[in-house]
Design a protein around this motif. Structure first.
Motif, short mmCIF file in Angstrom:
data_model
loop_
_atom_site.label_atom_id
_atom_site.label_comp_id
_atom_site.label_asym_id
_atom_site.label_seq_id
_atom_site.Cartn_x
_atom_site.Cartn_y
_atom_site.Cartn_z
N GLY A 72 -17.58 65.72 -19.10
CA GLY A 72 -16.16 64.81 -18.75
C GLY A 72 -16.43 63.63 -18.57
O GLY A 72 -15.42 62.74 -18.53
N SER A 73 -17.48 62.90 -18.88
CA SER A 73 -17.89 61.53 -18.80
C SER A 73 -17.71 61.08 -20.20
O SER A 73 -18.44 61.83 -21.25
N LEU A 74 -17.19 59.87 -20.47
CA LEU A 74 -16.53 59.22 -21.92
C LEU A 74 -16.62 57.97 -21.90
O LEU A 74 -15.66 57.33 -21.05
N ARG A 75 -17.55 57.27 -22.62
CA ARG A 75 -17.23 55.71 -22.85
C ARG A 75 -16.39 55.54 -23.82
O ARG A 75 -16.11 56.46 -24.78
N VAL A 76 -15.60 54.38 -23.66
CA VAL A 76 -14.71 53.96 -24.35
C VAL A 76 -14.72 52.61 -25.07
O VAL A 76 -15.07 51.67 -24.27
N ARG A 77 -14.63 52.44 -26.34
CA ARG A 77 -14.62 51.24 -26.93
C ARG A 77 -13.19 51.01 -27.19
O ARG A 77 -12.50 51.53 -28.13
N HIS A 78 -12.29 50.38 -26.24
CA HIS A 78 -10.73 50.18 -26.43
C HIS A 78 -10.18 49.37 -27.50
O HIS A 78 -10.60 48.00 -27.72
N ILE A 79 -9.58 49.97 -28.27
CA ILE A 79 -8.98 49.56 -29.26
C ILE A 79 -7.12 49.86 -29.15
O ILE A 79 -7.09 51.22 -29.57
N PRO A 80 -6.43 48.77 -28.84
CA PRO A 80 -5.19 49.42 -28.49
C PRO A 80 -4.25 49.97 -29.64
O PRO A 80 -4.20 49.46 -30.50
N LEU A 81 -3.30 50.83 -29.18
CA LEU A 81 -2.33 51.17 -30.14
C LEU A 81 -1.30 50.00 -29.92
O LEU A 81 -1.04 49.27 -29.43
#
Length: 335
Positions: A72-81
């Motif tokens: 359930g743990s997930l790292r995110v490299r945020h690239i916005p919509l």
């Protein structure tokens, strides 16, 4: 990366309005031993998790290593919509978002920030509708890395590579030249050795025409192009069967004779593979300077937003990526 660190696998969500984001959160809910880094919009994943009823903990990626990943743990490299997604209805305004996620994944792999990339399906038509010529992941990653590549789909029982990919049927014959076919076979042969560990790979090569041309009576591509290339490469030590008629090459009695098949076009062999092992088949790109695996299906717009999409193929793709990373670490290819 320290010896106990989990491999950093980049995940791209593909089409925001498709099933990709939902598949990513379901993959994150598994216990697979990987440091998953989702390259996408963080809020998109939150909404996907809510639709699926999946509890997920999203953490901004700091580029660091971890030794354990709780399910359930997930790292995110945020690239916005650019525009919030409407499940089932791709928005061309998000085309640049999709392309940016692919660019980050490819560049990150080449810079060794990620051990491999696993891709969810995207909607090619939506990107083209945005005015960007685009034919698929395979071609994008090839151009980004300046590599000559081959598409392969693999299940536990069968591996199929393609001499041509996303072409209209009437363009296939002219696209199969002696030079392109030789290059494709060299890539497949090399990758079967280095990625899959076959010391002397056996490759079954299909003919283009019915009955492999019937000695020239149903087309001359086998005589004029395919057979001369096979003869040349056999003289150099490759084990090549064919050209074989496609209608009998996949019968069970034939399969123990080869380790992989080279088909001449997309729909010549993939229906066989997908009908047998749709939920266990993985798309991978041979010839890249990094490991890339993917699902074997499309965006399933009719299922998007329902929370019912089956994550089996994405899970299989992640498992294959981990296996390939592990093999690369144990048996690195000479630089």
């Amino acid at each position: 990366m320290n010896g106990s660190a989990l491999p950093r696998l980049a995940l791209t969500a593909g089409e925001p309005a498709g099933v990709g984001p939902e598949l990513l959160v379901r993959l994150a809910a598994t216990s697979l031993a990987a440091n998953f880094v989702a390259i996408t919009d963080k809020d998109l994943l939150e909404r996907a998790a809510a639709r699926c009823g999946v509890a997920i903990r999203l953490v901004d990626d700091d580029g660091g290593d971890i030794d354990v990943r709780p399910p359930g743990s997930l790292r995110v490299r945020h690239i916005p919509l650019v525009a919030e997604e409407t499940p089932g209805h791709p928005d061309p305004r998000n085309a640049q978002h999709v392309l940016a996620t692919l660019a980050e994944a490819a560049d990150g792999c080449m810079q060794e920030r990620y051990a491999a990339v696993v891709t969810a399906p995207l909607q090619k038509s939506s990107i083209n509708d945005a005015g960007v010529p685009f034919s698929g992941h395979t071609e994008f990653f090839a151009a980004r890395s300046h590599a000559d590549v081959v598409m392969m789909l693999a299940s536990p029982e069968l591996r199929v590579a393609l001499a041509t990919t996303h072409l209209p049927l009437n363009a296939v014959s002219s696209a199969i030249t002696a030079a392109s076919l030789e290059q494709t076979l060299r890539i497949v042969h090399n990758e079967l050795r280095t990625k899959f560990g076959f010391e002397k790979p056996r490759i079954a090569v299909l003919g283009l025409n019915p009955h492999a041309g019937e000695s020239g009576h149903i087309g001359r591509e086998e005589i004029d192009t395919i057979i001369p290339v096979l003869e040349t490469l056999r003289q150099q030590g490759m084990v090549l069967l064919g050209p074989l008629p496609a209608d009998t090459a996949f019968v069970p009695a034939q399969r123990h004779h080869y380790d992989a098949v080279l088909a001449m076009y997309h729909d010549q062999a993939l229906p066989v593979l997908k009908s047998e092992a749709f939920d266990r088949t993985v798309n991978l790109t041979l010839g890249l300077p990094f490991i890339r695996t993917s699902v074997d299906h499309g965006t399933a717009l009719d299922l998007a937003g329902s929370g019912q999409a089956d994550p089996s193929s994405l899970i299989a793709a992640a498992r294959m990526a981990l296996d390939l990373v592990d093999r690369r670490n144990k048996f690195p290819s000479p630089r």
